[in-house]
Design a protein around this motif. Structure first.
Motif, PDB file in Angstrom:
ATOM      1  N   LEU A 249       0.803  -1.225   0.000  1.00  0.00           N
ATOM      2  CA  LEU A 249       0.000   0.000   0.000  1.00  0.00           C
ATOM      3  C   LEU A 249       0.843   1.285   0.000  1.00  0.00           C
ATOM      4  O   LEU A 249       0.592   2.189  -0.809  1.00  0.00           O
ATOM      5  N   PRO A 250       1.870   1.378   0.864  1.00  0.00           N
ATOM      6  CA  PRO A 250       2.651   2.635   0.866  1.00  0.00           C
ATOM      7  C   PRO A 250       3.338   2.920  -0.469  1.00  0.00           C
ATOM      8  O   PRO A 250       3.574   4.085  -0.800  1.00  0.00           O
ATOM      9  N   ASP A 251       3.661   1.877  -1.212  1.00  0.00           N
ATOM     10  CA  ASP A 251       4.339   2.078  -2.493  1.00  0.00           C
ATOM     11  C   ASP A 251       3.370   2.311  -3.642  1.00  0.00           C
ATOM     12  O   ASP A 251       3.755   2.813  -4.698  1.00  0.00           O
ATOM     13  N   LYS A 252       2.107   1.939  -3.469  1.00  0.00           N
ATOM     14  CA  LYS A 252       1.144   2.006  -4.572  1.00  0.00           C
ATOM     15  C   LYS A 252       0.349   3.314  -4.615  1.00  0.00           C
ATOM     16  O   LYS A 252      -0.304   3.610  -5.617  1.00  0.00           O
ATOM     17  N   ILE A 253       0.350   4.071  -3.517  1.00  0.00           N
ATOM     18  CA  ILE A 253      -0.399   5.326  -3.484  1.00  0.00           C
ATOM     19  C   ILE A 253       0.583   6.497  -3.463  1.00  0.00           C
ATOM     20  O   ILE A 253       1.401   6.616  -2.551  1.00  0.00           O
ATOM     21  N   LYS A 254       0.522   7.322  -4.509  1.00  0.00           N
ATOM     22  CA  LYS A 254       1.463   8.435  -4.630  1.00  0.00           C
ATOM     23  C   LYS A 254       0.706   9.738  -4.886  1.00  0.00           C
ATOM     24  O   LYS A 254      -0.157   9.805  -5.773  1.00  0.00           O
ATOM     25  N   LEU A 255       1.046  10.751  -4.090  1.00  0.00           N
ATOM     26  CA  LEU A 255       0.487  12.082  -4.349  1.00  0.00           C
ATOM     27  C   LEU A 255       1.197  12.696  -5.544  1.00  0.00           C
ATOM     28  O   LEU A 255       2.425  12.736  -5.600  1.00  0.00           O
ATOM     29  N   ILE A 256       0.435  13.179  -6.518  1.00  0.00           N
ATOM     30  CA  ILE A 256       1.031  13.783  -7.717  1.00  0.00           C
ATOM     31  C   ILE A 256       1.026  15.301  -7.642  1.00  0.00           C
ATOM     32  O   ILE A 256       2.034  15.952  -7.928  1.00  0.00           O
ATOM     33  N   ASP A 257      -0.110  15.886  -7.219  1.00  0.00           N
ATOM     34  CA  ASP A 257      -0.187  17.348  -7.245  1.00  0.00           C
ATOM     35  C   ASP A 257      -1.196  17.857  -6.225  1.00  0.00           C
ATOM     36  O   ASP A 257      -2.252  17.259  -6.042  1.00  0.00           O
ATOM     37  N   ILE A 269      -3.013   5.745  -7.837  1.00  0.00           N
ATOM     38  CA  ILE A 269      -3.202   4.503  -7.076  1.00  0.00           C
ATOM     39  C   ILE A 269      -2.908   3.347  -8.019  1.00  0.00           C
ATOM     40  O   ILE A 269      -3.650   3.114  -8.974  1.00  0.00           O
ATOM     41  N   ASP A 270      -1.793   2.695  -7.774  1.00  0.00           N
ATOM     42  CA  ASP A 270      -1.328   1.590  -8.632  1.00  0.00           C
ATOM     43  C   ASP A 270      -1.355   1.995 -10.115  1.00  0.00           C
ATOM     44  O   ASP A 270      -1.833   1.246 -10.978  1.00  0.00           O
ATOM     45  N   GLY A 271      -0.884   3.180 -10.398  1.00  0.00           N
ATOM     46  CA  GLY A 271      -0.763   3.639 -11.779  1.00  0.00           C
ATOM     47  C   GLY A 271      -1.995   4.317 -12.340  1.00  0.00           C
ATOM     48  O   GLY A 271      -1.936   4.914 -13.422  1.00  0.00           O
ATOM     49  N   ILE A 272      -3.123   4.264 -11.636  1.00  0.00           N
ATOM     50  CA  ILE A 272      -4.334   4.961 -12.095  1.00  0.00           C
ATOM     51  C   ILE A 272      -4.343   6.384 -11.526  1.00  0.00           C
ATOM     52  O   ILE A 272      -4.206   6.570 -10.313  1.00  0.00           O
ATOM     53  N   ILE A 273      -4.457   7.363 -12.425  1.00  0.00           N
ATOM     54  CA  ILE A 273      -4.448   8.758 -11.995  1.00  0.00           C
ATOM     55  C   ILE A 273      -5.878   9.197 -11.661  1.00  0.00           C
ATOM     56  O   ILE A 273      -6.779   9.129 -12.499  1.00  0.00           O
ATOM     57  N   LEU A 274      -6.062   9.647 -10.425  1.00  0.00           N
ATOM     58  CA  LEU A 274      -7.382  10.083  -9.964  1.00  0.00           C
ATOM     59  C   LEU A 274      -7.351  11.558  -9.584  1.00  0.00           C
ATOM     60  O   LEU A 274      -6.301  12.085  -9.204  1.00  0.00           O
ATOM     61  N   GLU A 275      -8.504  12.217  -9.691  1.00  0.00           N
ATOM     62  CA  GLU A 275      -8.655  13.570  -9.177  1.00  0.00           C
ATOM     63  C   GLU A 275      -8.871  13.479  -7.663  1.00  0.00           C
ATOM     64  O   GLU A 275      -9.388  12.474  -7.161  1.00  0.00           O
ATOM     65  N   GLY A 276      -8.509  14.548  -6.973  1.00  0.00           N
ATOM     66  CA  GLY A 276      -8.742  14.571  -5.532  1.00  0.00           C
ATOM     67  C   GLY A 276     -10.203  14.369  -5.192  1.00  0.00           C
ATOM     68  O   GLY A 276     -10.548  13.700  -4.209  1.00  0.00           O
ATOM     69  N   ARG A 277     -11.101  14.947  -6.022  1.00  0.00           N
ATOM     70  CA  ARG A 277     -12.524  14.806  -5.723  1.00  0.00           C
ATOM     71  C   ARG A 277     -13.033  13.384  -5.955  1.00  0.00           C
ATOM     72  O   ARG A 277     -14.091  13.018  -5.419  1.00  0.00           O
ATOM     73  N   ASP A 278     -12.303  12.572  -6.748  1.00  0.00           N
ATOM     74  CA  ASP A 278     -12.692  11.167  -6.909  1.00  0.00           C
ATOM     75  C   ASP A 278     -12.596  10.438  -5.566  1.00  0.00           C
ATOM     76  O   ASP A 278     -13.502   9.662  -5.197  1.00  0.00           O
ATOM     77  N   LEU A 279     -11.489  10.698  -4.844  1.00  0.00           N
ATOM     78  CA  LEU A 279     -11.346  10.062  -3.523  1.00  0.00           C
ATOM     79  C   LEU A 279     -12.287  10.704  -2.502  1.00  0.00           C
ATOM     80  O   LEU A 279     -12.784  10.033  -1.599  1.00  0.00           O
TER      81      LEU A 279
END
Length: 347
Positions: A249-257, A269-279
């Motif tokens: 988990l610590p390696d799969k979740i990365k803050l981009i911006d 999250i594991d290579g899928i780029i999400l918007e903050g509002r998605d989470l």
């Protein structure tokens, strides 16, 4: 001869040299002389009173048509009666009167701007330009407020709502002579958000500003706690292809911006780029200003969130704080909406 020379010298000093010294030492400027800024007293200029003319919006604003989400019907009513129902639904009536007045003007301005923008109906409710839900701005009728809050609320607070609306009757918010779309929200968490970082729009009056005095807000800061398993299952429920487990988990979740206010713009999250509002939507967070932390020993995930709402425009709790600290409704609105004027509206 010597005495005669001394006598002549004394006469020259008294008649020629002494007056010259006096004139060069003292600078006399007659009182009232305004030449070259040397006047001893500042010239009093007449104060010109500029008559502030109402701004014409080209819209008959005394009535508002809106889609009632609960009844499914389109209603049309006097705008001030409508604004009273919005203020009561959108802001705690116990708030400072200046905050309620600011809310009344924002609600009136928003309703008119929507009626101008969506004359043929909003794409999400084609029968009316505005709805009674939080999609636009919440509205509750007098009877609904009584059922929801009880008779004591009506007795204690309805007059205050009426006062806020009546004292700001006909006022709207304008930028460069154009009526604005005054977004607002509950709690910013200390600083509002620039509209371009939330709604991908450039509006000069919806810039990021500080929002003081919000610490009393019940949702200024909030933390939800999940087990690592619950957290992973929640993510997989929407993104089933992600490869997550408590070890990676610590390696799969990365803050981009993040935005300059700290809100999450993009996260991987594991290579899928999400918007903050998605989470935010997935975990029902109060805002996109959140921090995720993991305690491996306890096997739990904490999501700490600041603020409540999209964070753009006026913070209602910030407005209440400013009112308590002496700001009037105009100062509140001009703080949260950059470069605006509060003007009378004319049809």
């Amino acid at each position: 001869m010597r005495k005669l020379g001394i006598y002549i010298s004394m006469v020259l000093i008294i008649t020629i040299l002494l007056p010259t010294v006096i004139v060069k030492t003292f600078k006399f400027v007659p009182k009232g002389n305004s030449a070259q800024g040397e006047a001893l007293e500042e010239e009093i200029k007449p104060i010109l009173e500029v008559e502030e003319k109402p701004i014409v919006v080209g819209y008959v604003y005394d009535k508002i048509k809106f889609y009632n989400n609960k009844s499914g019907l389109v209603e049309e009513m006097n705008i001030d009666d409508y604004v009273k129902g919005v203020v009561a639904a959108e802001m705690p009536a116990a708030f400072h009167i200046e905050a309620l007045k600011a809310q009344a003007i924002a609600a009136r301005t928003y309703a008119i701007s929507r009626n101008l923008k969506y004359k043929e109906g909003h794409p999400d409710h084609s029968s009316a330009p505005i709805c009674s839900g939080i999609h636009c701005q919440a509205y509750l009728s007098f009877s609904q407020l009584g059922e929801l809050n009880g008779e004591s609320w009506i007795e204690n607070y309805w007059p205050k709502i009426e006062e806020a609306v009546n004292l700001t009757k006909g006022l709207g918010i304008f930028y460069n002579g154009e009526i604005i779309e005054p977004l607002y929200h509950s709690t910013s968490g200390g600083r509002t958000e620039d509209v371009k970082d939330v709604f991908a729009a450039e509006l000069p009056y919806l810039k990021s500003v500080t929002s003081p005095y919000e610490e009393e807000a019940p949702k200024f800061k909030n933390t939800i706690t999940l087990t690592t398993t619950e957290f992973i299952e929640k993510i997989k429920s929407k993104y089933p292809k992600v490869n997550l487990n408590k070890d990676n988990l610590p390696d799969k979740i990365k803050l981009i911006d993040r935005t300059i206010t700290g809100r999450v713009k993009k996260i991987a999250i594991d290579g899928i780029i999400l918007e903050g509002r998605d989470l935010r939507d997935l975990f029902a967070l109060n805002s996109t200003n959140f921090i995720i932390s993991m305690d491996k020993k306890l096997n739990i995930i904490d999501i700490e969130t600041y603020g409540f709402g999209h964070g753009v425009g006026m913070s209602q709790w910030g407005a209440n704080g400013m009112g308590k600290h002496g700001s009037n409704f105009e100062e509140i609105l001009k703080h949260y909406y950059t470069g605006v004027e509060i003007r009378s509206i004319s049809n």
